[in-house]
Motif scaffolding. Structure first.
Motif, PDB file in Angstrom:
ATOM      1  N   LEU A 151       0.836  -1.205  -0.194  1.00  0.00           N
ATOM      2  CA  LEU A 151      -0.073  -0.143   0.079  1.00  0.00           C
ATOM      3  C   LEU A 151       0.887   1.218   0.119  1.00  0.00           C
ATOM      4  O   LEU A 151       1.798   1.187   1.081  1.00  0.00           O
ATOM      5  N   ALA A 152       0.696   2.180  -0.869  1.00  0.00           N
ATOM      6  CA  ALA A 152       1.841   3.324  -1.023  1.00  0.00           C
ATOM      7  C   ALA A 152       0.940   4.487  -1.565  1.00  0.00           C
ATOM      8  O   ALA A 152      -0.060   4.250  -2.398  1.00  0.00           O
ATOM      9  N   GLY A 153       1.454   5.662  -1.351  1.00  0.00           N
ATOM     10  CA  GLY A 153       0.873   6.745  -1.829  1.00  0.00           C
ATOM     11  C   GLY A 153       2.076   7.783  -1.819  1.00  0.00           C
ATOM     12  O   GLY A 153       2.874   7.795  -1.211  1.00  0.00           O
ATOM     13  N   ASP A 154       1.783   9.017  -2.675  1.00  0.00           N
ATOM     14  CA  ASP A 154       2.603   9.983  -2.813  1.00  0.00           C
ATOM     15  C   ASP A 154       1.839  11.296  -3.067  1.00  0.00           C
ATOM     16  O   ASP A 154       0.499  11.291  -3.236  1.00  0.00           O
ATOM     17  N   LEU A 155       2.731  12.245  -3.611  1.00  0.00           N
ATOM     18  CA  LEU A 155       1.882  13.620  -3.942  1.00  0.00           C
ATOM     19  C   LEU A 155       1.743  13.881  -5.684  1.00  0.00           C
ATOM     20  O   LEU A 155       1.246  14.714  -5.894  1.00  0.00           O
ATOM     21  N   LEU A 156       2.346  13.005  -6.260  1.00  0.00           N
ATOM     22  CA  LEU A 156       2.175  13.334  -7.641  1.00  0.00           C
ATOM     23  C   LEU A 156       1.073  12.800  -8.337  1.00  0.00           C
ATOM     24  O   LEU A 156       0.427  12.160  -7.924  1.00  0.00           O
ATOM     25  N   GLY A 209      -2.944   1.616  -4.585  1.00  0.00           N
ATOM     26  CA  GLY A 209      -2.494   2.945  -4.364  1.00  0.00           C
ATOM     27  C   GLY A 209      -3.309   3.591  -3.726  1.00  0.00           C
ATOM     28  O   GLY A 209      -4.699   3.592  -3.764  1.00  0.00           O
ATOM     29  N   ILE A 210      -3.025   4.492  -2.576  1.00  0.00           N
ATOM     30  CA  ILE A 210      -3.936   5.119  -1.799  1.00  0.00           C
ATOM     31  C   ILE A 210      -3.568   6.691  -2.021  1.00  0.00           C
ATOM     32  O   ILE A 210      -2.291   6.878  -2.333  1.00  0.00           O
ATOM     33  N   TYR A 211      -4.421   7.725  -1.538  1.00  0.00           N
ATOM     34  CA  TYR A 211      -4.124   9.062  -1.782  1.00  0.00           C
ATOM     35  C   TYR A 211      -4.551   9.735  -0.408  1.00  0.00           C
ATOM     36  O   TYR A 211      -5.908   9.581  -0.384  1.00  0.00           O
ATOM     37  N   GLY A 212      -3.707  10.461   0.248  1.00  0.00           N
ATOM     38  CA  GLY A 212      -4.433  11.238   1.359  1.00  0.00           C
ATOM     39  C   GLY A 212      -3.602  12.305   1.538  1.00  0.00           C
ATOM     40  O   GLY A 212      -3.309  12.811   2.754  1.00  0.00           O
ATOM     41  N   ALA A 213      -2.772  12.841   0.384  1.00  0.00           N
ATOM     42  CA  ALA A 213      -1.741  14.120   0.354  1.00  0.00           C
ATOM     43  C   ALA A 213      -0.966  13.719   1.550  1.00  0.00           C
ATOM     44  O   ALA A 213      -0.518  12.554   1.827  1.00  0.00           O
ATOM     45  N   THR A 223       9.791  17.620  -6.993  1.00  0.00           N
ATOM     46  CA  THR A 223       8.563  17.110  -7.976  1.00  0.00           C
ATOM     47  C   THR A 223       7.431  17.683  -7.352  1.00  0.00           C
ATOM     48  O   THR A 223       6.445  18.226  -8.012  1.00  0.00           O
ATOM     49  N   ALA A 224       7.325  18.144  -6.059  1.00  0.00           N
ATOM     50  CA  ALA A 224       5.965  18.617  -5.357  1.00  0.00           C
ATOM     51  C   ALA A 224       6.009  20.062  -5.944  1.00  0.00           C
ATOM     52  O   ALA A 224       5.064  20.439  -6.011  1.00  0.00           O
ATOM     53  N   GLU A 225       7.157  20.827  -5.672  1.00  0.00           N
ATOM     54  CA  GLU A 225       7.174  22.330  -6.181  1.00  0.00           C
ATOM     55  C   GLU A 225       6.635  22.526  -7.461  1.00  0.00           C
ATOM     56  O   GLU A 225       6.038  23.290  -8.116  1.00  0.00           O
ATOM     57  N   LYS A 226       7.121  21.738  -8.235  1.00  0.00           N
ATOM     58  CA  LYS A 226       6.917  21.680  -9.868  1.00  0.00           C
ATOM     59  C   LYS A 226       5.446  21.517  -9.989  1.00  0.00           C
ATOM     60  O   LYS A 226       4.800  22.298 -10.998  1.00  0.00           O
ATOM     61  N   GLN A 227       4.804  20.593  -9.265  1.00  0.00           N
ATOM     62  CA  GLN A 227       3.317  20.180  -9.561  1.00  0.00           C
ATOM     63  C   GLN A 227       2.517  21.202  -8.708  1.00  0.00           C
ATOM     64  O   GLN A 227       1.620  21.597  -9.424  1.00  0.00           O
ATOM     65  N   TYR A 228       2.650  21.513  -7.642  1.00  0.00           N
ATOM     66  CA  TYR A 228       1.810  22.601  -6.673  1.00  0.00           C
ATOM     67  C   TYR A 228       2.162  23.831  -7.099  1.00  0.00           C
ATOM     68  O   TYR A 228       1.212  24.780  -6.698  1.00  0.00           O
ATOM     69  N   ARG A 229       3.410  24.529  -7.186  1.00  0.00           N
ATOM     70  CA  ARG A 229       3.650  25.706  -7.144  1.00  0.00           C
ATOM     71  C   ARG A 229       4.388  26.319  -8.484  1.00  0.00           C
ATOM     72  O   ARG A 229       4.138  26.024  -9.414  1.00  0.00           O
TER      73      ARG A 229
END
Lengths: 158, 331
Positions: free
Chosen positions: B78-83, B102-106, B139-145
């Protein structure tokens, strides 16, 4: 429905008041001073380059100013590529964001960021992601201002 | 189940956990607790996305190795990430070859995956499960900001996305930290729209989950040696403390935040760490080891997540947030 909405707004305001106590105060004065001096320093460099190209090398005024802008843009792109511009920008704030350095950095950083997605869809498609807005609204504002100017001249002169 | 809190059986335990980090994390105060560090943001890969995936895979492989189990013993990953589309988690699963969900919870994904993993083990669907999360600053900056090299000035309320990953093997066992309670979060917001102020946005969700946890279990703050929130950092954490105080819970000294336990104060990270890896590297790198050794008897990890997307905030919507809490105990 409206009372529920009013209650929600009230709750949000109360929360914002509480949160505001724990948020660091924006350093408005320090940021203004930094922006003033860094922005001014960039303008001094620009002016010096302009004089060098114009008086030193004898280029005509319009050519010299284009060369000045190009030089500042190249320096910014190099600093962006070496990974130091973002640190300068964080410190200087509007001082580096407002001059042409900010515009050049927004394009160079976006190009670098999206290089891994290829030159067409990545670099080409994303280079103006931030700068595009400046161009669109810059052109539009110029249009509005010139329209007003034309109308004023027509009404006075006519 | 009591209210929003699930209690797992005494044989649902963490067999092993592992944490990996990037260059800044290895220099931070968490550095010495990490199983593996990369001194380059690319981790030897050609893109940041692949680097993040490599970090998650390394954490997962290390956790499995430390547990002494074989990949074939583990029933689910079970895994998740922000992308977008959770590509780090699913691409890492392709390589791993363990059945995957896959899971998502930020940033709450760390305790969300732990809750689901522990539930499957407790229910007997699988003997062992591996859970993991990752985040990467670039990767997070690129996607969110904005692009990472963009020189726009960030306010002091901004946070620094942690580059790293954490994973844990949870399964039926007699030793190791027991996974006792999981309190499931509710999605909520209090009118915060600023994506550079996630701490303020997430604090109410953390408070709601913590209060529910105390009500459901009958426990109080002093029953824990440590209660950590995931990534509220220096703005959100004191807000949470004040809200809890108003609700009648004096959290005391043992209430802390993972986002404040990663970097040195002289590292420029604004209000502190954030991202899925924030709670994961601290919990799986440091805290779980201390619970296993008995240095900490009972801890509660409250992983906080901001469930926004770039589209939602550009459309002017408030930032909805969630927090999931899991207690780990040495008994």
């Amino acid at each position: 429905m409206t009372t529920q909405h009013a209650k929600q707004v009230q709750q949000e305001q109360a929360y914002d008041q509480l949160a505001q106590k724990h948020r660091p105060k924006p350093k408005v004065l320090a940021n203004c001073l930094k922006a003033f001096f860094v922005g001014g320093f960039i303008c001094i460099i620009g002016e010096a380059l302009n004089m060098l190209y114009g008086k030193g090398f004898g280029y005509p005024k319009d050519v010299a100013s284009s060369m000045t802008v190009a030089t500042i843009v190249i320096i910014t792109c190099l600093l962006t590529g070496f990974g130091v511009y973002d640190n300068i920008g964080q410190w200087a704030g509007a001082g580096t964001a407002v001059p042409v350095t900010g515009f050049a950095n927004s394009i160079a950083s976006a190009a670098l960021e999206h290089k891994s997605e290829g030159f067409v869809l990545g670099v080409g498609g994303n280079m103006f992601k931030l700068a595009g807005s400046v161009i669109v609204w810059g052109v539009f504002s110029a249009f509005v201002v010139s329209l007003i100017r034309t109308l004023v001249i027509m009404s006075i002169g006519g | 189940m009591i209210g929003r809190t699930w209690e797992f059986g005494p044989d649902t335990r963490v067999l092993a956990s592992a944490a990996v980090g990037g260059p800044m994390e290895s220099e931070g105060i968490i550095g010495k607790h990490l199983d593996h560090t990369f001194d380059d943001l690319y981790a030897g890969e050609d893109t940041w996305e692949k680097a993040e995936r490599k970090m998650l895979s390394t954490a997962v492989d290390t956790a499995i190795q430390k547990s002494g189990k074989q990949q074939a013993d583990i029933g689910v990953y079970l895994a998740g990430d922000l992308l977008n589309q959770n590509i780090t988690a699913s691409f890492s699963a392709q390589k791993l070859g363990i059945p995957f969900m896959g899971i998502y919870g930020a940033c709450s994904s760390s305790m969300l995956s732990m809750t689901i993993g522990a539930s499957f083990v407790n229910a007997g669907y699988t003997q062992y499960a591996i859970v993991g999360v990752s985040s990467h600053n670039c990767t997070a900056e690129k996607q969110y900001r904005y692009p990472t090299e963009y020189g726009g000035q960030k306010p002091d309320t901004a946070q620094w996305t942690v580059t790293g990953a954490g994973a844990a093997v949870v399964g039926k066992a007699n030793t190791g930290p027991r996974v006792r309670y999981a309190t499931i979060g509710k999605v909520m917001e209090r009118g915060v729209k600023n994506p550079f102020d996630m701490g303020s946005a997430m604090a109410p969700a953390a408070v709601d989950t913590i209060i529910s946890h105390f009500q459901d279990t009958g426990r109080k703050p002093a029953d824990y040696d440590l209660i950590v929130t995931g990534d509220l950092a220096s703005v959100g954490h004191p807000i949470a403390r004040e809200l809890l105080f108003q609700a009648g819970y004096d959290m005391g000294e043992q209430f802390s935040d993972c986002g404040l336990m990663i970097y040195n104060p002289d590292q420029e990270t604004f209000a502190g760490g954030s991202g899925c890896a924030s709670s994961a590297v601290v919990t799986y790198g440091k805290l779980m080891q201390e619970v296993a050794k008995g240095k900490l008897k009972r801890i509660l990890v409250v992983a906080t997540g901001a469930l926004l997307s770039p589209v939602s905030y550009q459309q002017g919507e408030n930032i909805p947030c969630i927090a999931h809490a899991v207690s780990f105990e040495n008994d």
